[in-house]
Design a protein around this motif. Sequence first.
Motif, PDB file in Angstrom:
ATOM      1  N   PHE A  58       0.832  -1.199   0.000  1.00 39.19           N
ATOM      2  CA  PHE A  58       0.000   0.000   0.000  1.00 39.19           C
ATOM      3  C   PHE A  58       0.874   1.259   0.000  1.00 39.19           C
ATOM      4  N   ALA A  59       1.854   1.276   0.899  1.00 40.70           N
ATOM      5  CA  ALA A  59       2.728   2.459   1.012  1.00 40.70           C
ATOM      6  C   ALA A  59       3.553   2.644  -0.251  1.00 40.70           C
ATOM      7  N   GLY A  60       4.116   1.557  -0.772  1.00 41.35           N
ATOM      8  CA  GLY A  60       4.960   1.644  -1.961  1.00 41.35           C
ATOM      9  C   GLY A  60       4.183   2.144  -3.162  1.00 41.35           C
ATOM     10  N   ALA A  61       3.005   1.543  -3.364  1.00 42.77           N
ATOM     11  CA  ALA A  61       2.186   1.937  -4.513  1.00 42.77           C
ATOM     12  C   ALA A  61       1.773   3.396  -4.397  1.00 42.77           C
ATOM     13  N   MET A  62       1.419   3.791  -3.173  1.00 40.83           N
ATOM     14  CA  MET A  62       0.968   5.160  -2.984  1.00 40.83           C
ATOM     15  C   MET A  62       2.105   6.144  -3.230  1.00 40.83           C
ATOM     16  N   ALA A  63       3.302   5.816  -2.737  1.00 39.22           N
ATOM     17  CA  ALA A  63       4.441   6.721  -2.903  1.00 39.22           C
ATOM     18  C   ALA A  63       4.765   6.900  -4.386  1.00 39.22           C
ATOM     19  N   VAL A  64       4.848   5.786  -5.120  1.00 36.86           N
ATOM     20  CA  VAL A  64       5.207   5.900  -6.537  1.00 36.86           C
ATOM     21  C   VAL A  64       4.094   6.608  -7.321  1.00 36.86           C
ATOM     22  N   SER A  65       2.829   6.316  -6.999  1.00 37.83           N
ATOM     23  CA  SER A  65       1.717   7.003  -7.670  1.00 37.83           C
ATOM     24  C   SER A  65       1.806   8.501  -7.445  1.00 37.83           C
ATOM     25  N   LEU A  66       2.119   8.855  -6.207  1.00 25.66           N
ATOM     26  CA  LEU A  66       2.191  10.267  -5.856  1.00 25.66           C
ATOM     27  C   LEU A  66       3.323  10.943  -6.631  1.00 25.66           C
ATOM     28  N   ILE A  67       4.487  10.282  -6.680  1.00 31.54           N
ATOM     29  CA  ILE A  67       5.626  10.834  -7.418  1.00 31.54           C
ATOM     30  C   ILE A  67       5.252  11.001  -8.892  1.00 31.54           C
ATOM     31  N   MET A  68       4.584   9.977  -9.424  1.00 31.51           N
ATOM     32  CA  MET A  68       4.150  10.032 -10.825  1.00 31.51           C
ATOM     33  C   MET A  68       3.216  11.216 -11.065  1.00 31.51           C
ATOM     34  N   ALA A  69       2.219  11.333 -10.203  1.00 33.76           N
ATOM     35  CA  ALA A  69       1.231  12.401 -10.373  1.00 33.76           C
ATOM     36  C   ALA A  69       1.900  13.767 -10.279  1.00 33.76           C
ATOM     37  N   LEU A  70       2.828  13.911  -9.330  1.00 33.71           N
ATOM     38  CA  LEU A  70       3.507  15.198  -9.174  1.00 33.71           C
ATOM     39  C   LEU A  70       4.400  15.493 -10.380  1.00 33.71           C
ATOM     40  N   THR A  71       5.055  14.448 -10.898  1.00 36.95           N
ATOM     41  CA  THR A  71       5.895  14.628 -12.086  1.00 36.95           C
ATOM     42  C   THR A  71       5.064  15.130 -13.259  1.00 36.95           C
ATOM     43  N   VAL A  72       3.912  14.495 -13.450  1.00 36.91           N
ATOM     44  CA  VAL A  72       3.045  14.905 -14.554  1.00 36.91           C
ATOM     45  C   VAL A  72       2.626  16.357 -14.376  1.00 36.91           C
ATOM     46  N   THR A  73       2.221  16.714 -13.154  1.00 40.10           N
ATOM     47  CA  THR A  73       1.784  18.085 -12.886  1.00 40.10           C
ATOM     48  C   THR A  73       2.907  19.067 -13.175  1.00 40.10           C
ATOM     49  N   LEU A  74       4.128  18.660 -12.803  1.00 39.63           N
ATOM     50  CA  LEU A  74       5.287  19.532 -12.965  1.00 39.63           C
ATOM     51  C   LEU A  74       5.641  19.719 -14.446  1.00 39.63           C
ATOM     52  N   LEU A  75       5.553  18.611 -15.195  1.00 40.49           N
ATOM     53  CA  LEU A  75       5.968  18.655 -16.603  1.00 40.49           C
ATOM     54  C   LEU A  75       4.905  19.250 -17.517  1.00 40.49           C
ATOM     55  N   ALA A  76       3.671  19.316 -17.002  1.00 42.31           N
ATOM     56  CA  ALA A  76       2.560  19.775 -17.846  1.00 42.31           C
ATOM     57  C   ALA A  76       2.846  21.158 -18.413  1.00 42.31           C
ATOM     58  N   GLY A  77       2.571  21.308 -19.673  1.00 43.62           N
ATOM     59  CA  GLY A  77       2.723  22.618 -20.302  1.00 43.62           C
ATOM     60  C   GLY A  77       4.162  23.006 -20.560  1.00 43.62           C
ATOM     61  N   ARG A  78       5.065  22.021 -20.585  1.00 50.12           N
ATOM     62  CA  ARG A  78       6.456  22.361 -20.896  1.00 50.12           C
ATOM     63  C   ARG A  78       6.926  21.618 -22.126  1.00 50.12           C
ATOM     64  N   GLY A  79       6.398  21.964 -23.252  1.00 49.46           N
ATOM     65  CA  GLY A  79       6.933  21.423 -24.498  1.00 49.46           C
ATOM     66  C   GLY A  79       6.035  20.393 -25.147  1.00 49.46           C
ATOM     67  N   TYR A  80       5.621  19.363 -24.383  1.00 52.55           N
ATOM     68  CA  TYR A  80       4.815  18.322 -25.005  1.00 52.55           C
ATOM     69  C   TYR A  80       3.344  18.512 -24.679  1.00 52.55           C
ATOM     70  N   ALA A  81       2.497  18.056 -25.600  1.00 52.34           N
ATOM     71  CA  ALA A  81       1.068  18.070 -25.313  1.00 52.34           C
ATOM     72  C   ALA A  81       0.807  17.091 -24.180  1.00 52.34           C
ATOM     73  N   MET A  82      -0.221  17.393 -23.407  1.00 56.42           N
ATOM     74  CA  MET A  82      -0.513  16.599 -22.217  1.00 56.42           C
ATOM     75  C   MET A  82      -0.707  15.119 -22.549  1.00 56.42           C
ATOM     76  N   ASP A  83      -1.436  14.826 -23.616  1.00 57.28           N
ATOM     77  CA  ASP A  83      -1.720  13.403 -23.870  1.00 57.28           C
ATOM     78  C   ASP A  83      -0.461  12.663 -24.320  1.00 57.28           C
ATOM     79  N   THR A  84       0.443  13.354 -25.006  1.00 56.98           N
ATOM     80  CA  THR A  84       1.720  12.737 -25.379  1.00 56.98           C
ATOM     81  C   THR A  84       2.528  12.422 -24.119  1.00 56.98           C
ATOM     82  N   LEU A  85       2.616  13.436 -23.270  1.00 55.34           N
ATOM     83  CA  LEU A  85       3.367  13.304 -22.015  1.00 55.34           C
ATOM     84  C   LEU A  85       2.836  12.129 -21.192  1.00 55.34           C
ATOM     85  N   LEU A  86       1.494  12.078 -21.056  1.00 59.64           N
ATOM     86  CA  LEU A  86       0.894  11.028 -20.244  1.00 59.64           C
ATOM     87  C   LEU A  86       1.069   9.667 -20.901  1.00 59.64           C
ATOM     88  N   GLY A  87       0.981   9.639 -22.232  1.00 63.68           N
ATOM     89  CA  GLY A  87       1.190   8.385 -22.950  1.00 63.68           C
ATOM     90  C   GLY A  87       2.586   7.850 -22.700  1.00 63.68           C
TER      91      GLY A  87
END
Lengths: 266, 250
Positions: A58-87
């Motif tokens: 539970f803790a491991g999955a949550m930590a990595v999910s959180l890091i992933m979500a924050l990374t996406v939020t951070l990278l959003a709007g910096r060069g790539y379209a959102m769906d490309t980035l998420l893909g």
Amino acid sequence: MLDDFMTRATLAGIGVAIAAAPLGCFVVWRRMAYFGDATAHAAILGVALSLTFQMSIFAGAMAVSLIMALTVTLLAGRGYAMDTLLGVLAHSALAFGLVAVSFLSGVRIDLMAYLFGDILAVSHADLAVIWGGAALVVALIAWRWSQLLTATLNEELAYASGFNPRREQLVLTLSLAVTVAVAIKVVGVLLIAAMLIIPAAAARSLARSPESMAVIAAVIGAVSAVAGLRAAYIFDTPAGPSIVCVAALLFACFSLLGWQSQRRAQ
Amino acid sequence: MALITVKDLSLRYGANTVLRHVNLSIEPGEIVTIVGPNGSGKTSLLRAIIGATSPLAGRITLQPGLKIGYVPQKLHIDPTLPITVERFMRLTNHVTRQDCANALETAGVPDLLKRQMSQLSGGQFQRVLLAGALINRPDILLLDEATQGLDQPGSAAFYQQIETVRRDTGCAILMISHELHVVMSASDRVICLNGHVCCEGSPAVVASAPEYRALFGTGTGGALALYRHDHDHNHDHSHDHGADSQEAAE
């Protein structure tokens, strides 16, 4: 009563449905479906890491999910379209997770259990984690409900009303990580996004207000969990996918009804 | 004391400096319009005033306790989000249903309280946004191209409503507009912005300023003259236009 595995599975399914409903509404309203997918897929990497370091999945999955979500939020709007980035991020996280799992030579792990869930094996402790997580998510979203809605409608409107929409986004990100972590056991990482989106989308044609949409989505999710488990028991099908199938059928029914009543109204 | 004082404001957006050494102030009850070409920093300036971006240098001082009503440029409500006009208006304000009804009345669209936001026409939608901004009895209204997507009669009627609002409530108005003809008739003061304040003053002064002509003169010179011409005369047009747009909104 909790000693029956079917009872525990049902309660676990309902717990996930309740957490996923209000969050799922925001995922639909903000068009973050792929965002949910990316976060969920990253969780498999968390599972691999948890097994490596012998900590709570539970803790491991949550930590990595959180890091992933924050990374996406951070990278959003910096060069790539959102769906490309998420893909890129969603599928590479999944691939890295699968590769990482293969390195775990000493541990025998049932990959299927994490990809598609293993709801019938939910323990008392799992149940506590699932309901605890669901309560946390519902409380977080209920607490910030008006601000989240305003930020969803328009960022500037949020600023003008005196709060920071970026902070509200963080509430959603955190809720998403918690929901992913509690839902792994129930539907698995590949189908978590389905539990977020399908009940919320199905609730749309029945709802007249944002609040009622969240409540109806929770009911649809819970009904899907109960009926899906029942179907899995009767037809001997995998439980997680069966729950998603029921939700999808409900979505189809309500959408058709919605179109019908719209046409009649015109 | 001025409601809003902007002093020596510089603003950077990414690698670009969008505003350099901007000074301006808004007094109670006046209608000020900011004009300027695309990318001139109009929206950035408004965003800085509401605190959505922090300045690179300079200061923005709001009168203590200043209540701001904000009408966004465009509010996209996803069709999957069911929300009534009333719920929308009560989202960030602790107000009664009667307050909502009154604000809608002031904005010129009574009877919309129970309607779904997604079912409104463009004109109705903008007026609901206006009502939402008015509901807290603001000291100043900020409008960011609030008539984008409306046709000419529609936006003319909208700006007439703004003047009515100012007359009735006495609140100041700071708006961004592309529509120069509206600027010429409805504003007390015009600020011409292009990264910095090129010129400012009464509409007539700005219209004849060489800086303004340099920005809008070439090519649009004829059109601009036409607009001014339009409003120097009184053809009693605006009345009809208002009625048209009301019909269109129904």
